[in-house]
Every structure is written in C-alpha cells, then in structure tokens.
Design a protein around this motif. Structure first.
Motif, PDB file in Angstrom:
ATOM      1  N   SER A 174     -16.734   6.271  47.061  1.00  0.00           N
ATOM      2  CA  SER A 174     -16.327   4.876  47.135  1.00  0.00           C
ATOM      3  C   SER A 174     -15.991   4.531  48.576  1.00  0.00           C
ATOM      4  CB  SER A 174     -15.109   4.626  46.237  1.00  0.00           C
ATOM      5  OG  SER A 174     -14.006   5.396  46.682  1.00  0.00           O
ATOM      6  N   GLY A 175     -15.752   3.257  48.806  1.00  0.00           N
ATOM      7  CA  GLY A 175     -15.378   2.802  50.131  1.00  0.00           C
ATOM      8  C   GLY A 175     -16.432   1.900  50.738  1.00  0.00           C
ATOM      9  N   THR A 176     -16.159   1.474  51.964  1.00  0.00           N
ATOM     10  CA  THR A 176     -17.023   0.544  52.677  1.00  0.00           C
ATOM     11  C   THR A 176     -17.226   1.027  54.098  1.00  0.00           C
ATOM     12  OG1 THR A 176     -16.119  -1.279  51.360  1.00  0.00           O
ATOM     13  CG2 THR A 176     -17.362  -1.870  53.337  1.00  0.00           C
TER      14      THR A 176
ATOM     15  N   GLU B 134      -6.976  -3.691  56.501  1.00  0.00           N
ATOM     16  CA  GLU B 134      -8.409  -3.626  56.203  1.00  0.00           C
ATOM     17  C   GLU B 134      -9.017  -4.996  55.924  1.00  0.00           C
ATOM     18  OE1 GLU B 134      -8.849  -0.654  53.160  1.00  0.00           O
ATOM     19  OE2 GLU B 134      -8.325   0.968  54.508  1.00  0.00           O
TER      20      GLU B 134
ATOM     21  N   SER C  78     -14.486  10.252  56.882  1.00  0.00           N
ATOM     22  CA  SER C  78     -13.886   9.438  55.837  1.00  0.00           C
ATOM     23  C   SER C  78     -12.375   9.613  55.930  1.00  0.00           C
ATOM     24  CB  SER C  78     -14.391   9.862  54.453  1.00  0.00           C
ATOM     25  OG  SER C  78     -14.057  11.215  54.174  1.00  0.00           O
ATOM     26  N   GLN C  79     -11.625   8.707  55.357  1.00  0.00           N
ATOM     27  CA  GLN C  79     -10.177   8.753  55.525  1.00  0.00           C
ATOM     28  C   GLN C  79      -9.550   9.983  54.883  1.00  0.00           C
ATOM     29  OE1 GLN C  79      -8.767   4.894  54.194  1.00  0.00           O
ATOM     30  NE2 GLN C  79      -9.456   3.885  56.054  1.00  0.00           N
TER      31      GLN C  79
ATOM     32  N   ASP D 280     -11.544   3.008  52.771  1.00  0.00           N
ATOM     33  CA  ASP D 280     -11.610   3.417  51.365  1.00  0.00           C
ATOM     34  C   ASP D 280     -11.413   2.223  50.434  1.00  0.00           C
ATOM     35  OD1 ASP D 280     -12.071   6.034  52.060  1.00  0.00           O
ATOM     36  OD2 ASP D 280      -9.958   6.614  51.942  1.00  0.00           O
TER      37      ASP D 280
END
Length: 342
Positions: A33-35, A75, A299-300, A342
């Motif tokens: 997931s996420g952008t 965000e 990624s985070q 995320d």
C-alpha cells in the motif's frame, strides 16, 4: 492564514549491539500500500502512483527539469525542486492540484529541498552558492504573496557552486550540502544563518545521508566509488567503504542500521552495515548502466527500496530483505526524484 505544516519523515531507531549485523526486516504479507510521487525530469511533470496497483493515478505539469521531492508531515503536500529555474513548486498529494510556486533568487537552480517541522523549507540553491531557509505561509489553500526567506551563502555574484544535495539532522539545527565540482561538504548552522564548517572530502562528492540519531553523516564520491562516514560536527572522515561504480545516491534505512548506495555505473546497490562500516552485500537491480539508475528511497517501514531507472522511465521496487526486484513501475519521461508515503 495558516502555516503550511512541513517536516522530514519520522524515523524509527532499531538498536543493535556494536559489531553484530542486525537482521533484515522482512516485507509485510499481503498487498503493498501507499503512494509514490515521481519527478519526471525529461517530461517536466510530476506523477502520482498508487503502490497497491502500480498504476499512475495523476500527472501534473511542472517547471522544466524537476528533480528532488519532499512531502509535508501531514502528507498533504509534495514540493518539487526546479533545477533549471529559480523556484520550487507545491502540489496537493491527493490529486496533484498545484498550490503554487515559491520564487527565489535569480539562477537559484534548486536541485533538492527538505521540509522542516517548524514551518520552514530548506532549499539548496546550487546556482547561487547558497542554502535558502523559507517560511511559506498559506491562505485558503494557496501560497500567499508574502513569503519570508533568508539565504545562507558565500556571497556574490559571481556565485560559487552551491549544494547539489542536502540533508538535515533530526533536530533541524544543522543542514549538510555536497558541492560536486569541489568535492566539498558544508555544514550550515540554520539557526545562526551561517556556514559552520566546510571540508574537502574527495572527487565529485554528491550523495549525502544522515543517521536518524544524527551521530553519523555519510557522503559518497562518484569518481572514486567510495562512501565516507563523517563526524557531523567536524566533518572529519571516520571510515571509507568501497561501493559499486558511481554511488550517485545514498539512502539511510529508517532504523539507522544500514546505508545503501545507488550505483549508477553498475545498476546495483551496495548495502553498508553502519555498526561495522562494512559493505555486507550487493543487490543487483538492472545490472548495468543502461538504466541510468539514480534516486533511491526506502518505504517508511524499511522493507522496500525504490530505485529510479531514469533511462527506461521505470521505478524498480526491491524487497530489502531478499534483494529481489519485485516489479517495475512505469512513470513519466526521465523519472528521477522520488517520495513515498504510506
């Protein structure tokens, strides 16, 4: 009127005993997931990619030659550095609606910028030999006409080369810039608007990253293919670690246990264990320089890496634990600057 909330992404520090290599974090089960946001430097555009599907959901026109990106802490906004002009541009993360540009000095040529948690933006003005500290005030979702900023620099014109890439310590007190032609690293005292230290490290110093606790600073030489660990205050070299060919970017793992170089010349990654200052493995991405691999971000949660392959208009998604390239995400022409939420 409200202040645009701004900051670097939060970090999670995972402790490990000195000299002992920590375990790699495994990717979570289920769908990703996420952008992701991608600055398309040949296409003068910004892409928004849904990581659950790998599809581009939006694309917006930007300034010419957009490069590094940074996202606000809530965000809500993404900022684009305009490398061929004098501005930075802000867009909504939800649909890439343009919020507005921030105009800086002539020939600013901002390559990278970082948002801080106190409502300021740090922007490295490579064309002016300076670092901008900007306070961007918002009015009804748009940038108001009055924007305060100050410039930390060496004076001019004529201007000396400025920072190509920048990093900032966790407390937001010091920023660090790499001066590629000189091989210098500069430490900026943000509070006092001064250059606090400068040291020549090697040839073509470009990549820079700092640990989440601020105790170690890393830079890399494109010419010598070496990553240098520096003392953040004195900028003295504490360790030298060989990397792959042309380590054009460095990405710090959110835990601080690893720093990874993106090796333009070999299409691979060098993973350095920060407790031992040793390269512990190589991750093959494309395996050659045809892909022109540049920007690298985690990624985070630290389970995935994203590497921009600018020549093929693709972003490689890599499982950090296994080193497997999971998929390639298409983007606009010359996708380079990256940001992931995320």
């Amino acid at each position: 009127m409200r202040i645009l909330p701004i900051i670097t992404a939060p970090f999670a520090l995972i402790a490990c005993s000195a000299g002992a290599e920590p375990e790699m974090q495994t990717s979570p089960s289920g769908e990703v997931s996420g952008t992701m946001f991608v600055a398309n430097k040949r296409g003068a555009s910004l892409s928004r990619i849904d990581l659950s599907t790998g599809e581009e959901t939006h694309r917006a026109d930007t300034c010419e030659n957009p490069h590094e990106l940074t996202v606000s802490p809530d965000e809500s906004f993404v900022l684009v550095a305009c490398y061929s002009g004098r501005s930075v541009e802000i867009f909504s993360t939800s649909d890439l609606t343009p919020v507005g540009p921030l105009q800086l000095g002539e020939n600013a040529r901002v390559h990278s910028a970082i948002w801080l948690d106190d409502g300021r933006v740090l922007a490295g003005a490579e064309g002016r030999g300076s670092l901008y500290v900007i306070a961007a005030f918002m009015d009804r979702g748009a940038i108001a006409p009055i924007v305060s900023f100050r410039e930390i620099g060496r004076g001019g014109p004529p201007f000396a080369p400025g920072p190509h890439l920048i990093a900032v310590d966790p407390g937001g007190r010091y920023a660090y810039g790499t001066i590629i032609p000189n091989g210098d690293v500069i430490r900026y005292d943000i509070e006092n608007s001064a250059e606090a230290a400068s040291r020549r490290i090697g040839e073509q110093i470009e990549a820079v990253a700092i640990s989440p606790d601020g105790t170690s600073l890393w830079v890399a030489s494109n010419t010598d293919s070496i990553a240098y660990r520096l003392d953040p205050l004195t900028l003295e070299v504490q360790a030298e670690v060989p990397t792959g060919d042309v380590p054009i970017r460095l990405a710090m793992h959110p835990s601080g246990d690893f720093v990874v170089s993106s090796n333009y010349g070999g299409g691979d990654l060098t993973v350095i264990h920060t407790a031992t200052n040793e390269a512990v493995r190589t991750i093959i991405v494309s395996g050659n320089d045809d892909a022109a691999q540049v920007t690298l971000v985690f990624s985070q949660d630290g389970t995935r890496l994203y590497a921009a392959e600018t020549a093929t208009d693709m972003i490689a998604e890599i499982d950090f634990a296994s080193g497997e390239v999971l998929r390639r995400l298409p983007t606009g022409p010359g996708g380079d600057g990256l940001a992931v939420i995320d």
